[in-house]
Design a protein around this motif. Sequence first.
Motif, PDB file in Angstrom:
ATOM      1  N   ASP A  22      18.022   1.800  21.830  1.00 23.50           N
ATOM      2  CA  ASP A  22      17.977   2.610  22.121  1.00 23.50           C
ATOM      3  C   ASP A  22      17.486   2.839  23.440  1.00 23.50           C
ATOM      4  N   GLY A  23      17.534   2.062  24.443  1.00 18.99           N
ATOM      5  CA  GLY A  23      17.080   1.380  25.689  1.00 18.99           C
ATOM      6  C   GLY A  23      15.586   1.980  26.491  1.00 18.99           C
ATOM      7  N   PHE A  24      14.982   1.105  25.456  1.00 16.27           N
ATOM      8  CA  PHE A  24      13.806   0.107  25.764  1.00 16.27           C
ATOM      9  C   PHE A  24      13.728  -1.239  25.722  1.00 16.27           C
ATOM     10  N   SER A  25      14.247  -0.826  26.671  1.00 16.41           N
ATOM     11  CA  SER A  25      14.435  -2.548  27.276  1.00 16.41           C
ATOM     12  C   SER A  25      14.254  -3.551  27.258  1.00 16.41           C
ATOM     13  N   ILE A  26      12.451  -3.302  28.154  1.00 17.92           N
ATOM     14  CA  ILE A  26      11.222  -4.424  28.513  1.00 17.92           C
ATOM     15  C   ILE A  26      10.343  -3.883  27.068  1.00 17.92           C
ATOM     16  N   LEU A  27      10.668  -4.831  26.095  1.00 21.53           N
ATOM     17  CA  LEU A  27       9.513  -5.684  25.286  1.00 21.53           C
ATOM     18  C   LEU A  27       8.775  -6.335  25.564  1.00 21.53           C
ATOM     19  N   LYS A  28       7.001  -5.247  25.817  1.00 21.69           N
ATOM     20  CA  LYS A  28       6.189  -6.664  25.537  1.00 21.69           C
ATOM     21  C   LYS A  28       5.069  -7.281  24.507  1.00 21.69           C
ATOM     22  N   VAL A  29       5.073  -8.413  24.387  1.00 22.68           N
ATOM     23  CA  VAL A  29       4.494  -8.882  23.180  1.00 22.68           C
ATOM     24  C   VAL A  29       3.257  -9.520  24.142  1.00 22.68           C
ATOM     25  N   GLY A  30       2.196  -9.609  23.697  1.00 25.67           N
ATOM     26  CA  GLY A  30       1.393 -10.576  23.358  1.00 25.67           C
ATOM     27  C   GLY A  30       0.197 -11.042  23.011  1.00 25.67           C
ATOM     28  N   PRO A  31      -0.378 -10.183  22.188  1.00 25.30           N
ATOM     29  CA  PRO A  31      -1.008 -11.077  20.709  1.00 25.30           C
ATOM     30  C   PRO A  31      -0.545 -11.839  19.902  1.00 25.30           C
ATOM     31  N   GLY A  32       0.799 -11.343  19.508  1.00 26.15           N
ATOM     32  CA  GLY A  32       1.362 -11.817  18.792  1.00 26.15           C
ATOM     33  C   GLY A  32       1.443 -12.969  18.854  1.00 26.15           C
ATOM     34  N   LEU A  33       2.244 -13.597  20.558  1.00 21.12           N
ATOM     35  CA  LEU A  33       2.047 -15.051  20.368  1.00 21.12           C
ATOM     36  C   LEU A  33       0.742 -15.725  19.955  1.00 21.12           C
TER      37      LEU A  33
END
Length: 426
Positions: A278-289
């Motif tokens: 849907d175009g949310f092409s940059i997915l940020k992840v931090g605490p999940g890692l």
Amino acid sequence: MTNATERLRQLPALHADGKRAGITSVCSAHPLVIEAALAHGKAWNADVLIEATCNQVNQDGGYTGMTPADFRRFVEVIAAKVGFPLERLILGGDHLGPNPWKDRPAEEAMAKAEAMIAAFAAAGFTKIHLDTSMGCAGETVALDDRTTAERAARLAAVCEANLAGTKPVYVVGTEVPVPGGALEALDHLQVTQPEAALATVEVHREAFTARGLDDAFSRAIAAVVQPGVEFGNADVVVYRPEAARALSATLGQMPQFVFEAHSTDYQPREALKALVDDGFSILKVGPGLTFALREALYGLDAIAAVLVPDVDRTPLPAVMEEVMLAAPGNWKKYYPGTPQQQAVERHFSFSDRIRYYWPEPAAGKAVDDLLAALGDRSIPLTLVSQYLGRLYVKVAAGAVTPTARALLLGSVEAVLDDYAFATDAD
């Protein structure tokens, strides 16, 4: 531009052409998380984007004690250890603006922000998220769009004047909590209105043009919006494409842009894939890692109690409890509730405030002692199943070696597998 940054810049064109393409933004300063991310990128033959927030890393050291140049060296040393090619590495600065100094008058805070962004530019960071949305001393909590955009353009001018040779791409806007996590309840989460996303981009375009920064704005590739994803201490709001359909459709009116989605941690892999589609092409992840890393550390601690019982070794959760109680500043205001509820959240909250405590000497020693106790012994599959269930299938298939350190890295890589599934091109 480096090849990796150029590929990042192509994300809007790929989306406009109907192709699925995205990238995971790893937001962590934990050395094991960074090592896992680089090893995962090497295995997938993929670019790796690692970002530092304004609070983690700045010209004063941030809470990590690292300047942008320090952080670059820190990551590059790990890359050399892993054998990850630097031409595939992208370093980003997240929420760059006056947030660390917002208790000061605006001009003083912005001067500090200018020094910070100059340091990020000089250190060769090539993805810059400009976030000047927060009010400073004497101002409203959130600023109006025009003031925000004018301050963002002011910082962009400083960035452009201090480049280390590679021109960065820019991300503008904010529809997320300030760095540190959500404090509010999640039952009223609102998807960004389409007109708000369009207005954010247009007001930033005008502000950049007013400063003669058209070339810089031509490298703006994304706007931060709220697609309807968030997590709290014990809850996750999962992406619903139908709720974001109108927002996603606005990209057709601004083909220069994709959207950047923050707080995508703990989303199911199919939801992550739908975000990219849907175009949310940059997915940020931090605490999940770091949450996955903590799970593995606690699992290994339980395994050590079975395999190498030692009455003289204090269990890791007990050490971490003592460390957190001794310095409650990084968790107390985020974990309301009874003492019992706080005790659970200190260790097991999705917001993972425990991640701030791993660099503490007592925590580091406890982890070192745990890994030394287990050494390079092969951990039985039965105990992997019991205490590290996330990794059972990979260990059984021979994809992860059942030694303590490999299991720690594998726990983070298992999360990144979901992101690779979502961002990998068809």
